[in-house]
Design an enzyme around this catalytic site. Sequence first.
Site, mmCIF file in Angstrom:
data_model
loop_
_atom_site.group_PDB
_atom_site.id
_atom_site.type_symbol
_atom_site.label_atom_id
_atom_site.label_comp_id
_atom_site.label_asym_id
_atom_site.label_seq_id
_atom_site.Cartn_x
_atom_site.Cartn_y
_atom_site.Cartn_z
ATOM 1 C CG ASN A 1 -3.752 0.323 3.558
ATOM 2 O OD1 ASN A 1 -3.879 1.415 4.087
ATOM 3 N ND2 ASN A 1 -2.936 -0.605 4.023
ATOM 4 N N GLY B 1 2.301 10.848 4.873
ATOM 5 C CA GLY B 1 1.174 11.145 5.755
ATOM 6 C C GLY B 1 -0.160 10.633 5.248
ATOM 7 C CB CYS C 1 -3.241 5.342 11.530
ATOM 8 S SG CYS C 1 -3.496 4.807 9.837
ATOM 9 N N GLY D 1 6.993 -3.366 -2.484
ATOM 10 C CA GLY D 1 6.765 -1.945 -2.242
ATOM 11 C C GLY D 1 7.744 -1.018 -2.915
ATOM 12 C CB SER E 1 -0.891 -0.003 1.246
ATOM 13 O OG SER E 1 -1.629 1.198 1.329
#
Length: 300
Positions: free
Chosen positions: A98, A71, A128, A263, A20
Site C-alpha cells: 500500500n 495518520g 490521502c 480489516g 492496509s
Amino acid sequence: MNMKVNIAGVEWKNPVTVASGTFGSGAEFADYVDLNRLGAVTTKGVANIPWAGNPTPRVAETYGGMMNAVGLQNPGIDVFCERDIPFLRQYDTKIIVNVCGKSEADYCEVVERLAGEDVDMLEINISCPNVKEGGIAFGQDPKAAEAITKAVKKYAKQPVIMKLSPNVTSIAEMAKAVEAGGADAVSLINTITGMKIDINRKSFVLANKTGGVSGPAIHPIAVRMVYEAANAVKVPIIGMGGIAAAEDAIEMILAGASAVSVGTANFHDPGVTMKIVDGIEKYMEKQGFQTVDEMIGIVK
C-alpha cells in the site's frame, strides 16, 4: 474446488487478503495466522519518508466498529524494503504494498523505488490529503484520481490497484476515473469519515477531531459501493468494509468482488482470516461452486 483467483494477471491461491493498516506488514500477525494460507498480504501504507502520524488519542471504539486517525504512521520506504519485504518473501503468499503520499511526486517516488523490488502488486491509497490542493483527498475528485493513476502507472512495474474513498458522491464515477487512468484493479471501500464526542469531558474523543469509521457498521454501505463499482468498470474489484465472517466476504463476492480484504475484524480476532478462507470453501462445497469465478457478481 478451485479457490484460486486472478487479479490483474496475478494469481492468488484464494480470494482473501487483509486491509492496509490492520495487519502491520505481516510480522505482527505471524504468530496468529498462517501467512501461507492467505491469498495475499496487503501491507500498511508506505511513504517516501517516515511519517510520525497524528497525535494521540487516535483510536476509539464505536458502535459496531471503530474509528481511527492514526495518520498513516510508517517508517518509510527504506526501512520497508530492508525489513518487511524479506520477511514476507519467506511465505507462499502474494505481497501487495500500500502506497501513500502527500503529492504526486511522493507517490511516484515510492512506486519507482518498488519497481525493482520483489513485490507482486501495488495498492495506491488515494484517500490521502493532497497538500498541493489545500488538503482535499486525491480520491474525492475524479480528475485528480485519474491524473494520479496515470502518473503512478508511468513508474509501476507491478499491477496497480487504486484504493477508493467512500467519501464521494458517486463511487461508480470514481471507479471509472481510475480505470480511465489505467488502473489494473480497484479496491474499496476505505473508511468513512466520522466524529465522536466525549459528553462528560465535553471534548473530541480523537485528537484529530475526525477519524475513519470501519467495522461491521459500514458493511452494508461497502456492499452497495462494491456492487455499483463492479457494474461500472471492467477491471477486478477487491471488496472490503466490515468483513467479520465468511458470510460477509461471500456477500461481497456475489455483489461483484473478485477478492476480499479483511480489516477491523483482525483486531478483535487475529485468526479471523483463516476462518473466512475455510468458510468460503465450505460455502462453495455446499452450493456446488467449483471455482470462485462462478460466484463473482452473480447477484444482479
